[in-house]
Design an enzyme around this catalytic site. Structure first.
Site, PDB file in Angstrom:
ATOM      1  N   ASN A  40       0.820  -1.217   0.000  1.00 25.23           N
ATOM      2  CA  ASN A  40       0.000   0.000   0.000  1.00 25.23           C
ATOM      3  C   ASN A  40       0.853   1.267   0.000  1.00 25.23           C
ATOM      4  OD1 ASN A  40      -2.720  -1.258   0.362  1.00 25.23           O
ATOM      5  ND2 ASN A  40      -1.781  -1.980   2.243  1.00 25.23           N
ATOM      6  N   HIS A  68      -2.781  -6.346  -3.201  1.00 27.52           N
ATOM      7  CA  HIS A  68      -2.703  -5.156  -4.053  1.00 27.52           C
ATOM      8  C   HIS A  68      -1.431  -5.121  -4.897  1.00 27.52           C
ATOM      9  CE1 HIS A  68      -6.300  -3.421  -2.409  1.00 27.52           C
ATOM     10  NE2 HIS A  68      -5.820  -3.408  -1.184  1.00 27.52           N
TER      11      HIS A  68
END
Length: 268
Positions: A40, A68
């Protein structure tokens, strides 16, 4: 030897907070190896080559990722760098590496593995079977093995720790952005912490601006989320490991509030 691990770094606030804490942590703990979850790090989602280089320049040895990993197309420029580890239980056709052997500052080889949970997470191969295969390979070259399990639920993380107890030095959870208070050494000598927590804005909802996040809950409608500003809460842990056996001697949680200006922008 000592390994420092810091949980999910969220945006520039998280990065600046982390670098500040790292400066003191090097003096206090004298770590041989530093691992950071960076999935992140770029504006709250994903990683860019520029930020990866910035983190390596700050003395971080390995960047682990998570669900992610591929949210930013720029990741393609560094995904094959051995210092970037995406979940090993992605299918074999997915770019990048899920584990590796690295040399610590004292010259001791360190194996690092990341696996991703499957409950409330993207579809991947079995993390337990993947961990079996990868840890067996890593043990051929390293006694010290660190596992980052990037997962949503506590039971899956605890299950992985007990499954690998005695086979690896540490199993530390990431992903939820909330540090747990259950650090311990399991009977086989494996250090475990359900979640290391995050490095990101303190006054936030898991790192994001409070009002848009609240609006999602109150209306059920999608709202764009942005990284909050202000002071950073930096969370992680330090693990002391017997390099001759690979068994952990101790694990200590780290949690520090770092004052930062509210004007700090996501401009990197």
């Amino acid at each position: 030897m000592k390994i420092l691990f810091f949980g999910d770094v969220i945006g520039r606030v998280g990065r600046e907070g982390l670098y500040s804490v790292l400066r003191q942590a090097r003096q206090t703990h004298q770590p041989d190896f530093i691992i950071v979850n960076a999935e992140n790090a770029a504006h709250g989602k994903g990683l860019t080559p520029k930020i990866a280089e910035e983190m390596w320049d700050n003395g971080i040895d390995v960047l682990t990722m998570g669900n992610h990993t591929f949210d930013r197309k720029e990741i393609g420029a560094v995904i094959d760098d051995p210092r970037v580890l995406r979940p090993a239980n992605y299918p074999a056709s997915v770019a990048g590496h899920g584990s590796g052997i690295f040399k610590s500052r004292s010259g001791i080889p360190v194996g690092v593995l990341q696996v991703m949970g499957r409950v409330y997470m993207p579809m991947t191969d079995c993390p337990f079977q993947t961990a079996d295969k990868e840890t067996a390979r890593l043990r051929e070259k390293a006694n010290v093995i660190f596992v980052d399990i990037h997962a949503e639920i506590t039971s899956e993380k605890a299950g992985m720790a007990w499954y690998l107890d005695g086979k690896v030095s540490a199993v530390i959870g990431s992903h939820t952005h909330t540090q747990t208070a259950d650090e311990r050494i399991l009977p086989g000598g494996t250090a475990f912490l359900t979640d290391a927590g995050a490095c990101g804005p303190h006054n936030s909802i898991i790192g994001m601006d409070i009002q848009p996040a609240l609006k999602r809950f109150l209306t059920g409608l999608h709202q764009p989320l942005t990284v909050a500003t202000g002071d950073a809460m930096v969370c992680g842990c330090v693990i002391d490991i017997d390099e001759s056996t690979g068994k952990a001697r101790s694990i200590q949680r780290l949690r520090e509030l770092v004052p930062l200006p509210t004007t700090l922008s996501e401009d990197k």
